[in-house]
Design a protein around this motif. Structure first.
Motif, PDB file in Angstrom:
ATOM      1  N   CYS A  74       0.840  -1.211   0.000  1.00  0.00           N
ATOM      2  CA  CYS A  74       0.000   0.000   0.000  1.00  0.00           C
ATOM      3  C   CYS A  74       0.875   1.261   0.000  1.00  0.00           C
ATOM      4  CB  CYS A  74      -0.945   0.003   1.197  1.00  0.00           C
ATOM      5  SG  CYS A  74      -0.113  -0.140   2.802  1.00  0.00           S
ATOM      6  N   VAL A  75       1.982   1.204   0.696  1.00  0.00           N
ATOM      7  CA  VAL A  75       2.910   2.346   0.724  1.00  0.00           C
ATOM      8  C   VAL A  75       3.414   2.619  -0.686  1.00  0.00           C
ATOM      9  CG1 VAL A  75       5.114   3.198   1.630  1.00  0.00           C
ATOM     10  CG2 VAL A  75       3.622   1.817   3.092  1.00  0.00           C
ATOM     11  N   ASP A  76       3.757   1.553  -1.402  1.00  0.00           N
ATOM     12  CA  ASP A  76       4.316   1.696  -2.746  1.00  0.00           C
ATOM     13  C   ASP A  76       3.276   2.124  -3.774  1.00  0.00           C
ATOM     14  OD1 ASP A  76       6.753   0.900  -1.742  1.00  0.00           O
ATOM     15  OD2 ASP A  76       6.502  -1.193  -2.345  1.00  0.00           O
ATOM     16  N   VAL A  77       2.052   1.643  -3.643  1.00  0.00           N
ATOM     17  CA  VAL A  77       1.051   1.884  -4.696  1.00  0.00           C
ATOM     18  C   VAL A  77       0.332   3.227  -4.546  1.00  0.00           C
ATOM     19  CG1 VAL A  77      -1.002   0.825  -3.625  1.00  0.00           C
ATOM     20  CG2 VAL A  77      -0.654   0.682  -6.107  1.00  0.00           C
ATOM     21  N   CYS A  78       0.248   3.737  -3.356  1.00  0.00           N
ATOM     22  CA  CYS A  78      -0.543   4.960  -3.134  1.00  0.00           C
ATOM     23  C   CYS A  78       0.086   6.156  -3.865  1.00  0.00           C
ATOM     24  CB  CYS A  78      -0.658   5.260  -1.637  1.00  0.00           C
ATOM     25  SG  CYS A  78      -1.611   6.767  -1.336  1.00  0.00           S
ATOM     26  N   PRO A  79      -0.679   6.795  -4.745  1.00  0.00           N
ATOM     27  CA  PRO A  79      -0.126   7.892  -5.536  1.00  0.00           C
ATOM     28  C   PRO A  79       0.091   9.185  -4.750  1.00  0.00           C
ATOM     29  CG  PRO A  79      -2.448   7.625  -6.026  1.00  0.00           C
ATOM     30  CD  PRO A  79      -2.069   6.496  -5.113  1.00  0.00           C
ATOM     31  N   VAL A  80      -0.472   9.274  -3.553  1.00  0.00           N
ATOM     32  CA  VAL A  80      -0.351  10.515  -2.786  1.00  0.00           C
ATOM     33  C   VAL A  80       0.299  10.291  -1.409  1.00  0.00           C
ATOM     34  CG1 VAL A  80      -2.158  11.795  -3.978  1.00  0.00           C
ATOM     35  CG2 VAL A  80      -2.775  10.292  -2.083  1.00  0.00           C
TER      36      VAL A  80
ATOM     37  N   GLU B  33      -8.773   3.381  -4.292  1.00  0.00           N
ATOM     38  CA  GLU B  33      -8.816   2.004  -3.802  1.00  0.00           C
ATOM     39  C   GLU B  33      -7.699   1.119  -4.348  1.00  0.00           C
ATOM     40  OE1 GLU B  33     -12.625   0.199  -3.490  1.00  0.00           O
ATOM     41  OE2 GLU B  33     -13.525   1.974  -2.583  1.00  0.00           O
ATOM     42  N   SER B  34      -6.642   1.725  -4.858  1.00  0.00           N
ATOM     43  CA  SER B  34      -5.485   0.941  -5.297  1.00  0.00           C
ATOM     44  C   SER B  34      -4.890   0.165  -4.135  1.00  0.00           C
ATOM     45  CB  SER B  34      -4.408   1.854  -5.895  1.00  0.00           C
ATOM     46  OG  SER B  34      -4.889   2.486  -7.054  1.00  0.00           O
TER      47      SER B  34
ATOM     48  N   GLU C 283      -3.002  -8.055  -0.189  1.00  0.00           N
ATOM     49  CA  GLU C 283      -3.351  -9.479  -0.220  1.00  0.00           C
ATOM     50  C   GLU C 283      -3.950  -9.946   1.103  1.00  0.00           C
ATOM     51  OE1 GLU C 283      -0.114 -11.871  -1.631  1.00  0.00           O
ATOM     52  OE2 GLU C 283       0.093 -10.678  -3.454  1.00  0.00           O
ATOM     53  N   ALA C 284      -3.693  -9.210   2.178  1.00  0.00           N
ATOM     54  CA  ALA C 284      -4.224  -9.579   3.489  1.00  0.00           C
ATOM     55  C   ALA C 284      -5.644  -9.049   3.703  1.00  0.00           C
ATOM     56  CB  ALA C 284      -3.318  -9.047   4.586  1.00  0.00           C
ATOM     57  N   ASP C 285      -6.149  -8.279   2.742  1.00  0.00           N
ATOM     58  CA  ASP C 285      -7.492  -7.697   2.844  1.00  0.00           C
ATOM     59  C   ASP C 285      -7.637  -6.883   4.136  1.00  0.00           C
ATOM     60  OD1 ASP C 285     -10.021  -7.202   1.816  1.00  0.00           O
ATOM     61  OD2 ASP C 285     -10.932  -8.917   2.831  1.00  0.00           O
ATOM     62  N   ALA C 286      -6.600  -6.095   4.433  1.00  0.00           N
ATOM     63  CA  ALA C 286      -6.549  -5.387   5.706  1.00  0.00           C
ATOM     64  C   ALA C 286      -7.070  -3.949   5.631  1.00  0.00           C
ATOM     65  CB  ALA C 286      -5.099  -5.380   6.220  1.00  0.00           C
ATOM     66  N   ILE C 287      -7.322  -3.454   4.405  1.00  0.00           N
ATOM     67  CA  ILE C 287      -7.650  -2.028   4.250  1.00  0.00           C
ATOM     68  C   ILE C 287      -9.076  -1.839   3.766  1.00  0.00           C
ATOM     69  CG2 ILE C 287      -7.027   0.115   3.064  1.00  0.00           C
ATOM     70  CD1 ILE C 287      -4.195  -1.082   2.720  1.00  0.00           C
ATOM     71  N   THR C 288      -9.765  -0.918   4.409  1.00  0.00           N
ATOM     72  CA  THR C 288     -11.080  -0.485   3.905  1.00  0.00           C
ATOM     73  C   THR C 288     -11.068   1.027   3.754  1.00  0.00           C
ATOM     74  OG1 THR C 288     -11.975  -0.382   6.136  1.00  0.00           O
ATOM     75  CG2 THR C 288     -12.382  -2.404   4.918  1.00  0.00           C
ATOM     76  N   ILE C 289     -11.736   1.482   2.708  1.00  0.00           N
ATOM     77  CA  ILE C 289     -11.849   2.913   2.411  1.00  0.00           C
ATOM     78  C   ILE C 289     -13.330   3.255   2.374  1.00  0.00           C
ATOM     79  CG2 ILE C 289     -11.343   4.753   0.755  1.00  0.00           C
ATOM     80  CD1 ILE C 289      -8.788   3.510   1.716  1.00  0.00           C
ATOM     81  N   GLU C 290     -13.723   4.218   3.159  1.00  0.00           N
ATOM     82  CA  GLU C 290     -15.117   4.665   3.152  1.00  0.00           C
ATOM     83  C   GLU C 290     -15.181   6.154   2.847  1.00  0.00           C
ATOM     84  OE1 GLU C 290     -17.747   3.002   6.370  1.00  0.00           O
ATOM     85  OE2 GLU C 290     -15.782   2.493   7.180  1.00  0.00           O
ATOM     86  N   GLU C 291     -16.065   6.515   1.935  1.00  0.00           N
ATOM     87  CA  GLU C 291     -16.270   7.923   1.635  1.00  0.00           C
ATOM     88  C   GLU C 291     -17.020   8.571   2.794  1.00  0.00           C
ATOM     89  OE1 GLU C 291     -17.970   8.534  -2.167  1.00  0.00           O
ATOM     90  OE2 GLU C 291     -17.682  10.706  -2.098  1.00  0.00           O
ATOM     91  N   ASN C 292     -16.547   9.722   3.226  1.00  0.00           N
ATOM     92  CA  ASN C 292     -17.208  10.405   4.358  1.00  0.00           C
ATOM     93  C   ASN C 292     -18.513  11.062   3.922  1.00  0.00           C
ATOM     94  OD1 ASN C 292     -15.062   9.699   6.004  1.00  0.00           O
ATOM     95  ND2 ASN C 292     -13.968  11.592   5.590  1.00  0.00           N
TER      96      ASN C 292
END
Ligand code: SF4
Length: 103
Positions: A59-65, A87-88, A94-103
Motif C-alpha cells: 500500500c505504501v508503494d502503490v498509493c499515488p499521494v 482504492e489501489s 493481499e491480506a485484505d486489511a484495508i477499507t476505504i469509506e467515503e465520508n
C-alpha cells in the motif's frame, strides 16, 4: 484533498460528472472552486486492520499521494486527508486489511 485528481480530466467530462456528488462539474466556472474544495474536505476514512496487516508495504508503494507509512511493521494512514479514494491500496493488499469509506 483530491483537487489534483479532479484536474486530471477536463471540467465537465463524463468522469467528473460521475465522480463529483456536488455537481460542481456542471456549474459555471466561477462557482466550481468552492464546490470542489467542499468535495475535497469530505474525504475518505481509511481503516487498516493491524491484526491482518503483514507489513509488506504494498500500500505504501502503490498509493499515488503517499498516504501510508510503515510504523513498527504495520501500515498506518498518516496522510488520510490526501486520499483520492482510488482504492489501489485495497486492491493490492493481499491480506485484505484495508477499507476505504467515503465520508
Ligand atoms: S485509496 Fe488508497 S491508494 Fe488510493 S489515494 Fe487513498 S490511500 Fe492512496
Amino acid at each position: 484533498m483530491n483537487i489534483s485528481a479532479t484536474r486530471a480530466r477536463p471540467f465537465g467530462s463524463e468522469a467528473c460528472n460521475h465522480r463529483c456528488a456536488s455537481g460542481a462539474a456542471n456549474q459555471p466556472r466561477e462557482t466550481r472552486a468552492s464546490q470542489i474544495i467542499l468535495e475535497g474536505t469530505m474525504g475518505y476514512t481509511i481503516t487498516v486492520d493491524h491484526d491482518k496487516c503483514t507489513g509488506d508495504g504494498e500500500c505504501v508503494d502503490v498509493c499515488p499521494v503517499e498516504v501510508y507509512e510503515l510504523q513498527d511493521g504495520k501500515a498506518v494512514a498518516v496522510n488520510e486527508e490526501e486520499c483520492l479514494g482510488c482504492e489501489s491500496c485495497v486492491e493490492v493488499c493481499e491480506a485484505d486489511a484495508i477499507t476505504i469509506e467515503e465520508n
